[in-house]
Design a protein around this motif. Sequence first.
Motif, PDB file in Angstrom:
ATOM      1  N   LEU A 142      17.879  13.352 -15.144  1.00  0.00           N
ATOM      2  CA  LEU A 142      17.823  11.916 -14.889  1.00  0.00           C
ATOM      3  C   LEU A 142      19.225  11.316 -14.840  1.00  0.00           C
ATOM      4  N   ALA A 143      20.110  11.783 -15.707  1.00  0.00           N
ATOM      5  CA  ALA A 143      21.482  11.274 -15.712  1.00  0.00           C
ATOM      6  C   ALA A 143      22.187  11.613 -14.402  1.00  0.00           C
ATOM      7  N   LYS A 144      21.944  12.820 -13.890  1.00  0.00           N
ATOM      8  CA  LYS A 144      22.571  13.193 -12.618  1.00  0.00           C
ATOM      9  C   LYS A 144      22.075  12.296 -11.487  1.00  0.00           C
ATOM     10  N   GLN A 145      20.755  12.020 -11.436  1.00  0.00           N
ATOM     11  CA  GLN A 145      20.216  11.161 -10.381  1.00  0.00           C
ATOM     12  C   GLN A 145      20.788   9.743 -10.477  1.00  0.00           C
ATOM     13  N   LYS A 146      20.957   9.244 -11.676  1.00  0.00           N
ATOM     14  CA  LYS A 146      21.536   7.898 -11.856  1.00  0.00           C
ATOM     15  C   LYS A 146      23.010   7.884 -11.441  1.00  0.00           C
ATOM     16  N   ALA A 147      23.704   8.967 -11.751  1.00  0.00           N
ATOM     17  CA  ALA A 147      25.108   9.043 -11.357  1.00  0.00           C
ATOM     18  C   ALA A 147      25.239   9.060  -9.836  1.00  0.00           C
ATOM     19  N   ILE A 148      24.368   9.813  -9.157  1.00  0.00           N
ATOM     20  CA  ILE A 148      24.384   9.844  -7.693  1.00  0.00           C
ATOM     21  C   ILE A 148      24.063   8.469  -7.132  1.00  0.00           C
ATOM     22  N   ALA A 149      23.081   7.782  -7.729  1.00  0.00           N
ATOM     23  CA  ALA A 149      22.730   6.441  -7.255  1.00  0.00           C
ATOM     24  C   ALA A 149      23.893   5.472  -7.431  1.00  0.00           C
ATOM     25  N   ASN A 150      24.621   5.568  -8.530  1.00  0.00           N
ATOM     26  CA  ASN A 150      25.770   4.691  -8.755  1.00  0.00           C
ATOM     27  C   ASN A 150      26.894   4.963  -7.768  1.00  0.00           C
ATOM     28  N   LEU A 151      27.073   6.229  -7.411  1.00  0.00           N
ATOM     29  CA  LEU A 151      28.186   6.604  -6.535  1.00  0.00           C
ATOM     30  C   LEU A 151      27.851   6.466  -5.053  1.00  0.00           C
ATOM     31  N   PHE A 152      26.617   6.824  -4.666  1.00  0.00           N
ATOM     32  CA  PHE A 152      26.274   6.918  -3.244  1.00  0.00           C
ATOM     33  C   PHE A 152      25.174   5.962  -2.800  1.00  0.00           C
ATOM     34  N   GLY A 153      24.721   5.103  -3.686  1.00  0.00           N
ATOM     35  CA  GLY A 153      23.710   4.120  -3.300  1.00  0.00           C
ATOM     36  C   GLY A 153      22.362   4.412  -3.938  1.00  0.00           C
ATOM     37  N   ASP A 154      21.611   3.351  -4.148  1.00  0.00           N
ATOM     38  CA  ASP A 154      20.302   3.457  -4.769  1.00  0.00           C
ATOM     39  C   ASP A 154      19.358   4.263  -3.880  1.00  0.00           C
ATOM     40  N   TRP A 155      18.494   5.079  -4.498  1.00  0.00           N
ATOM     41  CA  TRP A 155      17.617   5.965  -3.736  1.00  0.00           C
ATOM     42  C   TRP A 155      16.651   5.180  -2.844  1.00  0.00           C
ATOM     43  N   GLU A 156      16.010   4.142  -3.383  1.00  0.00           N
ATOM     44  CA  GLU A 156      15.055   3.357  -2.596  1.00  0.00           C
ATOM     45  C   GLU A 156      15.771   2.496  -1.557  1.00  0.00           C
ATOM     46  N   ALA A 157      16.860   1.867  -1.958  1.00  0.00           N
ATOM     47  CA  ALA A 157      17.600   1.022  -1.017  1.00  0.00           C
ATOM     48  C   ALA A 157      18.167   1.840   0.143  1.00  0.00           C
ATOM     49  N   SER A 158      18.425   3.129  -0.090  1.00  0.00           N
ATOM     50  CA  SER A 158      18.964   3.981   0.964  1.00  0.00           C
ATOM     51  C   SER A 158      17.975   4.118   2.118  1.00  0.00           C
ATOM     52  N   TYR A 159      16.682   4.196   1.804  1.00  0.00           N
ATOM     53  CA  TYR A 159      15.681   4.262   2.869  1.00  0.00           C
ATOM     54  C   TYR A 159      15.640   2.964   3.669  1.00  0.00           C
ATOM     55  N   GLU A 160      15.810   1.848   2.985  1.00  0.00           N
ATOM     56  CA  GLU A 160      15.808   0.562   3.682  1.00  0.00           C
ATOM     57  C   GLU A 160      17.036   0.412   4.573  1.00  0.00           C
ATOM     58  N   ALA A 161      18.157   0.984   4.149  1.00  0.00           N
ATOM     59  CA  ALA A 161      19.403   0.825   4.914  1.00  0.00           C
ATOM     60  C   ALA A 161      19.490   1.771   6.107  1.00  0.00           C
ATOM     61  N   LEU A 162      18.694   2.840   6.113  1.00  0.00           N
ATOM     62  CA  LEU A 162      18.837   3.862   7.150  1.00  0.00           C
ATOM     63  C   LEU A 162      18.603   3.335   8.568  1.00  0.00           C
ATOM     64  N   PRO A 163      17.529   2.584   8.852  1.00  0.00           N
ATOM     65  CA  PRO A 163      17.360   2.080  10.223  1.00  0.00           C
ATOM     66  C   PRO A 163      18.516   1.190  10.677  1.00  0.00           C
ATOM     67  N   LEU A 164      19.058   0.391   9.765  1.00  0.00           N
ATOM     68  CA  LEU A 164      20.178  -0.470  10.132  1.00  0.00           C
ATOM     69  C   LEU A 164      21.414   0.363  10.460  1.00  0.00           C
ATOM     70  N   TRP A 165      21.641   1.433   9.705  1.00  0.00           N
ATOM     71  CA  TRP A 165      22.798   2.286   9.969  1.00  0.00           C
ATOM     72  C   TRP A 165      22.662   2.964  11.330  1.00  0.00           C
ATOM     73  N   PHE A 166      21.463   3.468  11.629  1.00  0.00           N
ATOM     74  CA  PHE A 166      21.248   4.097  12.929  1.00  0.00           C
ATOM     75  C   PHE A 166      21.395   3.085  14.067  1.00  0.00           C
ATOM     76  N   GLU A 167      20.935   1.880  13.858  1.00  0.00           N
ATOM     77  CA  GLU A 167      21.066   0.846  14.891  1.00  0.00           C
ATOM     78  C   GLU A 167      22.532   0.569  15.189  1.00  0.00           C
ATOM     79  N   ALA A 168      23.346   0.494  14.140  1.00  0.00           N
ATOM     80  CA  ALA A 168      24.781   0.269  14.345  1.00  0.00           C
ATOM     81  C   ALA A 168      25.436   1.473  15.022  1.00  0.00           C
ATOM     82  N   MET A 169      25.007   2.674  14.671  1.00  0.00           N
ATOM     83  CA  MET A 169      25.590   3.871  15.282  1.00  0.00           C
ATOM     84  C   MET A 169      25.257   3.946  16.767  1.00  0.00           C
ATOM     85  N   VAL A 170      24.007   3.656  17.121  1.00  0.00           N
ATOM     86  CA  VAL A 170      23.598   3.733  18.526  1.00  0.00           C
ATOM     87  C   VAL A 170      24.319   2.683  19.358  1.00  0.00           C
ATOM     88  N   GLN A 171      24.630   1.529  18.769  1.00  0.00           N
ATOM     89  CA  GLN A 171      25.393   0.521  19.497  1.00  0.00           C
ATOM     90  C   GLN A 171      26.777   1.034  19.869  1.00  0.00           C
TER      91      GLN A 171
END
Length: 454
Positions: A40-69
């Motif tokens: 659990l500590a490792k997962q929290k550390a990854i979330a702190n460093l690379f973004g929240d696990w749930e929020a990452s799914y929400e951000a993915l379509p926006l990131w792809f939209e910006a990349m395709v542009q």
Amino acid sequence: MIVEVIKPLVETDPSLKVKSVIAEVQSKFNYTTSYRKAWLAKQKAIANLFGDWEASYEALPLWFEAMVQKDLSAAVEIETVPAYQGDEVVQDVRILTRIFWSFYPCIRAFRSCKPIIQIDGTHLYGKYKGALLVAVSQDGNGNIVPLVFAVVEGETSDAWHFFLTHLCTHVVTRDSVGLISDRHDSITSAIARSNGSWEPPRAIRMFCVRHIASNFSRNFKATYLQKLIVNMGYCRTVREFNVQYARLRERGEAYTRWIDRILRQEFTLAFDNGYRWGYMTTNIVECINGVLKGARNLPITSLVKATFYILNGLFTRKRAETEVRRNAGHVFSEYASNKLQSNQQAAGNIQVNLFDRQNEIFELREMTSGIEYVTDRISYRHAFTCCANQRLDWQQDVHEVSKGRPKITRFLNEMDMRDMRGHRRCRLCGGEGHSRSRCPHRVGSSAGGSAPMS
């Protein structure tokens, strides 16, 4: 507290093992934490460093939209399903099930690659499970070229059908492409549903010989015969294959009946008609899985970004190397032109007529001098011309100089024959624990095997 301690370690290596987290806590606080708490500590550390696990799914379509542009030719395919609360559909909310992506430099690079594709899947190790599917090829200089990626729920038939369909649509636009994979039933099922897109003449399905040997060992519990199965696959002529096949049949009819259920063109060089290009395993796609080992521990948007930045660095470096060679070529062009002209006058053009491919005998004609040669894959330019004509990999006939293999970090299975084999067996007397050079039954040696040769 544990998160703050292991943050620097996780940032350096997201694939940090949980037991390493436990060891770090033990060294800092002289306290042994539980496996679950360390995980659990490792997962929290990854979330702190690379973004929240749930929020990452929400951000993915926006990131792809910006990349395709920025890159209109990139390929992105997303599958979602409605979200339900009880029996009612939740408005404006959908659940991501599968996503496929490829960058335009990868798509364009395949036009200059060998007509061979290797596919494989590997597990994701983060908070949310799934599988990463990858397809790679290789160019004429031996450089590995990643083509496409996909994150799916697992290696199911539907997931592979989704992956192969978009791979064919966006990348594979020519016929006679060799497809190398393991014998996973879900891949076979997906190909059967492809409406001929991954069947001859569009594509030729072939198997990794190491996976075949692994399946054989799992079926018969005969690890000592794995090497014989691999040798059958690597045989370059029908005569050599028949010798290995006879050796297997001597050990049991059940073994040959099992191997006969696999078409010989699907796992042997002798019968592949040149479609394998000398590739017998899925090693190049497993190399990419190794490169992305750390990224497979990250939230999904960070995983996708990792593929983008890795490939961006790769193509930027290759472009710089090309520019250096191009500038050097201008300086050398006048000398090379004169040298090439003199070489052409001396050697002439080489024409290849296939004489006997089963025994790898070729007939050559030098057009300027009219001299005819018959070669059995000897060295120098005649042999290279033969290999190029029949799509054979000349590198397999060149002795390699190796300084040793890197340490293996993945879990070993029955495919890792060398790493899992038992005691060394003497090829002279059949005994264990010594080699032929130290065999006590060797002529001229003493009973203990230590006396010098007479």
